[in-house]
Design a protein around this motif. Sequence first.
Motif, PDB file in Angstrom:
ATOM      1  N   THR A  24      20.509  78.922  37.011  1.00 50.68           N
ATOM      2  CA  THR A  24      19.569  77.965  37.579  1.00 50.68           C
ATOM      3  C   THR A  24      19.942  76.580  37.085  1.00 50.68           C
TER       4      THR A  24
ATOM      5  N   GLY B 207      14.095  76.935  36.389  1.00 58.07           N
ATOM      6  CA  GLY B 207      13.557  76.003  35.417  1.00 58.07           C
ATOM      7  C   GLY B 207      13.730  76.458  33.985  1.00 58.07           C
ATOM      8  N   SER B 208      13.050  75.769  33.093  1.00 60.17           N
ATOM      9  CA  SER B 208      13.189  76.032  31.658  1.00 60.17           C
ATOM     10  C   SER B 208      12.650  77.400  31.250  1.00 60.17           C
ATOM     11  N   SER B 209      11.779  77.984  32.077  1.00 63.85           N
ATOM     12  CA  SER B 209      11.208  79.292  31.735  1.00 63.85           C
ATOM     13  C   SER B 209      12.287  80.372  31.634  1.00 63.85           C
TER      14      SER B 209
END
Length: 259
Positions: free
Chosen positions: A183, A237-239
Motif C-alpha cells: 500500500t 494506510g498506516s493501519s
Amino acid sequence: MKNILNKAVAIIAISAALTSCSSDEVAISGTGNLDLEFDNSYGENDLLLNSQSYTTSNNEALKISTLKYIVSNIVLTKEDGTTYTYPKSQSYFIIDESDSEKRVAGLVDVPAGNYTKVTFGIGVDKTQWELGASGQGDFLATAQAAGMMWSWTAGYKFMAFEGSFTSPTVTTATDFKVHTGQTGTDYNYTEVTLTLPTNAMVRTTITPEIHIVADASKIIDGTNKFKLSESATIMGGSSLALITANLINMFSVAHVHND
C-alpha cells in the motif's frame, strides 16, 4: 597376557564406535520431505468458519468467513546452526482455512538433518514481485484463482481476513474485511522465525510434520488493537503496518511429529 586382552578390548570399543558413527552418518544422508501444517485458531479455541462467534478485547463479536495467507521463503536451521533455503521457485503456498488440503506446506527433497528452527515470510517478497508478471511462474495464476490478488499493478494480498461483526454500537451484523499487502510506499511483507520444541528429523524414511498454530485473534487484537466499529474495511494506510507487526506474534509451534 593382560596387555593383550586390554588391547583387544580397546580395539573392539573403537571398532564399535566407528560402526556407530558410520551408521549415524548413513541415517542422516540423502534427502527427505517435511510438512508445515498450519492449524488456525482464535485465541485458545479452534477456528470455525461461519459458525462460532469470537469476542475481541474491544467487546466486538466476530464471525469469520475467510482466513487465507501466503507463506513464502522458507528457511530451515539445523542443530549445528547451518541453514537450508528451500528453492524460491517452489516456496510460495496459500494457506486456506476453508480447505483442509491447503493448510499444509509440503516441502520435498530437503537435505536430511536435525532441524531446530523454521523461518518463513507472510506474503510475497518485493524482490519477487519486481520480477514482473512473467517472473511469477505458476504462482500468479494460483493467487488469482484463490482471490489473493488485488490486481497485478496493486500486487498480492498477503492475508485475507473477512467475516461479520457486531459491537455495543453496531448491533446489526456488518461485514468486515482486513487485507494486507503493498500500500503506497509500504510493502508490508514480514518474516517469522520459530524455534522448534523438538528437532524435526528429516530422513529418507521420516517425514516430520511441524504443527504450527496460527492465532487469528492476533490480526486485529494483538499488540496493536483495532475496532471494526470504527473501520470495518482495512486495506491500506498506516493501519496495515500495525497489522503486519501483529502477524509476527500470530504463529507458534505446538509440536513436531517425526513419523
